[in-house]
Write a protein that holds these residues in place. Structure first.
Motif, PDB file in Angstrom:
ATOM      1  N   ILE A  63      -4.549  -6.542   9.331  1.00  0.00           N
ATOM      2  CA  ILE A  63      -5.044  -5.167   9.214  1.00  0.00           C
ATOM      3  C   ILE A  63      -3.958  -4.188   9.637  1.00  0.00           C
ATOM      4  CG2 ILE A  63      -6.676  -3.521  10.239  1.00  0.00           C
ATOM      5  CD1 ILE A  63      -8.706  -5.928  10.270  1.00  0.00           C
ATOM      6  N   ASP A  64      -3.353  -4.438  10.789  1.00  0.00           N
ATOM      7  CA  ASP A  64      -2.303  -3.539  11.266  1.00  0.00           C
ATOM      8  C   ASP A  64      -1.112  -3.518  10.325  1.00  0.00           C
ATOM      9  OD1 ASP A  64      -3.856  -2.774  13.411  1.00  0.00           O
ATOM     10  OD2 ASP A  64      -2.680  -3.860  14.917  1.00  0.00           O
ATOM     11  N   ALA A  65      -0.764  -4.656   9.744  1.00  0.00           N
ATOM     12  CA  ALA A  65       0.349  -4.706   8.787  1.00  0.00           C
ATOM     13  C   ALA A  65       0.030  -3.847   7.561  1.00  0.00           C
ATOM     14  CB  ALA A  65       0.644  -6.141   8.378  1.00  0.00           C
ATOM     15  N   ALA A  66      -1.199  -3.919   7.065  1.00  0.00           N
ATOM     16  CA  ALA A  66      -1.596  -3.111   5.911  1.00  0.00           C
ATOM     17  C   ALA A  66      -1.571  -1.622   6.259  1.00  0.00           C
ATOM     18  CB  ALA A  66      -2.986  -3.524   5.431  1.00  0.00           C
ATOM     19  N   ILE A  67      -2.018  -1.280   7.453  1.00  0.00           N
ATOM     20  CA  ILE A  67      -2.012   0.124   7.879  1.00  0.00           C
ATOM     21  C   ILE A  67      -0.583   0.639   7.950  1.00  0.00           C
ATOM     22  CG2 ILE A  67      -2.497   1.682   9.818  1.00  0.00           C
ATOM     23  CD1 ILE A  67      -5.002  -0.106  10.370  1.00  0.00           C
ATOM     24  N   VAL A  68       0.289  -0.102   8.598  1.00  0.00           N
ATOM     25  CA  VAL A  68       1.686   0.332   8.741  1.00  0.00           C
ATOM     26  C   VAL A  68       2.346   0.470   7.368  1.00  0.00           C
ATOM     27  CG1 VAL A  68       3.956  -0.401   9.587  1.00  0.00           C
ATOM     28  CG2 VAL A  68       1.966  -0.548  11.076  1.00  0.00           C
ATOM     29  N   GLU A  69       2.046  -0.454   6.477  1.00  0.00           N
ATOM     30  CA  GLU A  69       2.633  -0.415   5.130  1.00  0.00           C
ATOM     31  C   GLU A  69       2.262   0.861   4.383  1.00  0.00           C
ATOM     32  OE1 GLU A  69       2.276  -2.848   0.899  1.00  0.00           O
ATOM     33  OE2 GLU A  69       1.711  -3.855   2.755  1.00  0.00           O
ATOM     34  N   LEU A  89     -11.085  -0.192  11.204  1.00  0.00           N
ATOM     35  CA  LEU A  89     -12.435  -0.462  10.742  1.00  0.00           C
ATOM     36  C   LEU A  89     -12.500  -0.414   9.216  1.00  0.00           C
ATOM     37  CD1 LEU A  89     -15.592   1.208  12.279  1.00  0.00           C
ATOM     38  CD2 LEU A  89     -15.392   0.764   9.855  1.00  0.00           C
ATOM     39  N   ALA A  90     -12.024   0.661   8.632  1.00  0.00           N
ATOM     40  CA  ALA A  90     -12.100   0.817   7.176  1.00  0.00           C
ATOM     41  C   ALA A  90     -11.202  -0.181   6.454  1.00  0.00           C
ATOM     42  CB  ALA A  90     -11.728   2.249   6.788  1.00  0.00           C
ATOM     43  N   THR A  91     -10.049  -0.481   7.010  1.00  0.00           N
ATOM     44  CA  THR A  91      -9.167  -1.470   6.382  1.00  0.00           C
ATOM     45  C   THR A  91      -9.825  -2.838   6.391  1.00  0.00           C
ATOM     46  OG1 THR A  91      -7.188  -0.206   6.941  1.00  0.00           O
ATOM     47  CG2 THR A  91      -6.876  -2.542   6.468  1.00  0.00           C
ATOM     48  N   TRP A  92     -10.520  -3.188   7.465  1.00  0.00           N
ATOM     49  CA  TRP A  92     -11.263  -4.454   7.473  1.00  0.00           C
ATOM     50  C   TRP A  92     -12.290  -4.468   6.346  1.00  0.00           C
ATOM     51  CZ3 TRP A  92     -16.476  -5.457   8.041  1.00  0.00           C
ATOM     52  CH2 TRP A  92     -16.808  -6.812   8.029  1.00  0.00           C
ATOM     53  N   GLU A  93     -13.027  -3.365   6.188  1.00  0.00           N
ATOM     54  CA  GLU A  93     -14.024  -3.320   5.118  1.00  0.00           C
ATOM     55  C   GLU A  93     -13.371  -3.469   3.744  1.00  0.00           C
ATOM     56  OE1 GLU A  93     -17.993  -1.049   6.502  1.00  0.00           O
ATOM     57  OE2 GLU A  93     -16.332   0.305   6.009  1.00  0.00           O
ATOM     58  N   GLY A 131      -4.266   3.968  -0.280  1.00  0.00           N
ATOM     59  CA  GLY A 131      -3.147   3.057  -0.515  1.00  0.00           C
ATOM     60  C   GLY A 131      -3.507   1.602  -0.258  1.00  0.00           C
ATOM     61  N   VAL A 132      -4.257   1.378   0.825  1.00  0.00           N
ATOM     62  CA  VAL A 132      -4.714   0.014   1.125  1.00  0.00           C
ATOM     63  C   VAL A 132      -5.601  -0.488  -0.011  1.00  0.00           C
ATOM     64  CG1 VAL A 132      -6.096  -1.410   2.692  1.00  0.00           C
ATOM     65  CG2 VAL A 132      -4.508   0.278   3.640  1.00  0.00           C
ATOM     66  N   ALA A 133      -6.519   0.354  -0.462  1.00  0.00           N
ATOM     67  CA  ALA A 133      -7.440  -0.044  -1.540  1.00  0.00           C
ATOM     68  C   ALA A 133      -6.683  -0.318  -2.842  1.00  0.00           C
ATOM     69  CB  ALA A 133      -8.496   1.026  -1.748  1.00  0.00           C
ATOM     70  N   ARG A 134      -5.739   0.542  -3.188  1.00  0.00           N
ATOM     71  CA  ARG A 134      -4.959   0.343  -4.427  1.00  0.00           C
ATOM     72  C   ARG A 134      -4.151  -0.938  -4.375  1.00  0.00           C
ATOM     73  NH1 ARG A 134      -4.647   5.761  -3.803  1.00  0.00           N
ATOM     74  NH2 ARG A 134      -2.608   5.692  -2.817  1.00  0.00           N
TER      75      ARG A 134
END
Length: 137
Positions: A63-69, A89-93, A131-134
């Protein structure tokens, strides 16, 4: 307010509290589990809150890696603690809960940021989570 929205708020409280207090998420989750057991009337929101928090704890590195990216120049430790908790929270979802449509996860986080965080937080989270979703398409 829907049960899922209430659950997200409870999960946010745990994630934010653990972060700000510098304690393991598991410790605060255990404390909240004891409290939840004494409040059966709130069980409908607790079950999903527990699922979120346990999921974030289990997948925190991913999750943290995706957020930082997708944070566009923001380091995780430089984000306001509330924004960091909302992003987790939202990245986990988005990444780990296929039952929640990505637009719902993003919208819930943005709405919470609009109410509880800084003036710039909603826009920041909208871009980051988009960005995470895409990246999952």
């Amino acid at each position: 307010m829907s049960a899922r929205t209430k659950a997200r708020k409870r999960a946010l409280d745990i994630l934010f509290g653990a972060d700000v207090r510098g304690i393991p998420i598991a410790d605060l989750l255990a404390d909240e589990s004891v409290r939840a057991a004494s409040q059966p009337q709130r069980e409908s929101s607790w079950l999903y809150a527990r699922e979120i928090v346990a999921g974030v704890q289990e997948h925190l590195d991913e999750i943290d890696a995706a957020i930082v990216e997708h944070a566009q120049g923001w380091k995780l430790d430089r984000m306001p603690a509330l924004d960091r908790a909302l992003a987790r929270l939202a990245t986990w979802e988005i990444l780990f809960n296929p039952e929640v449509p990505n637009p719902v996860a993003i919208s819930e986080a943005v709405e919470a940021a609009t109410i509880m965080s800084t003036d710039d937080s909603a826009g920041f989270l909208n871009g980051l989570l988009g960005g995470v979703a895409r990246s999952q398409e």
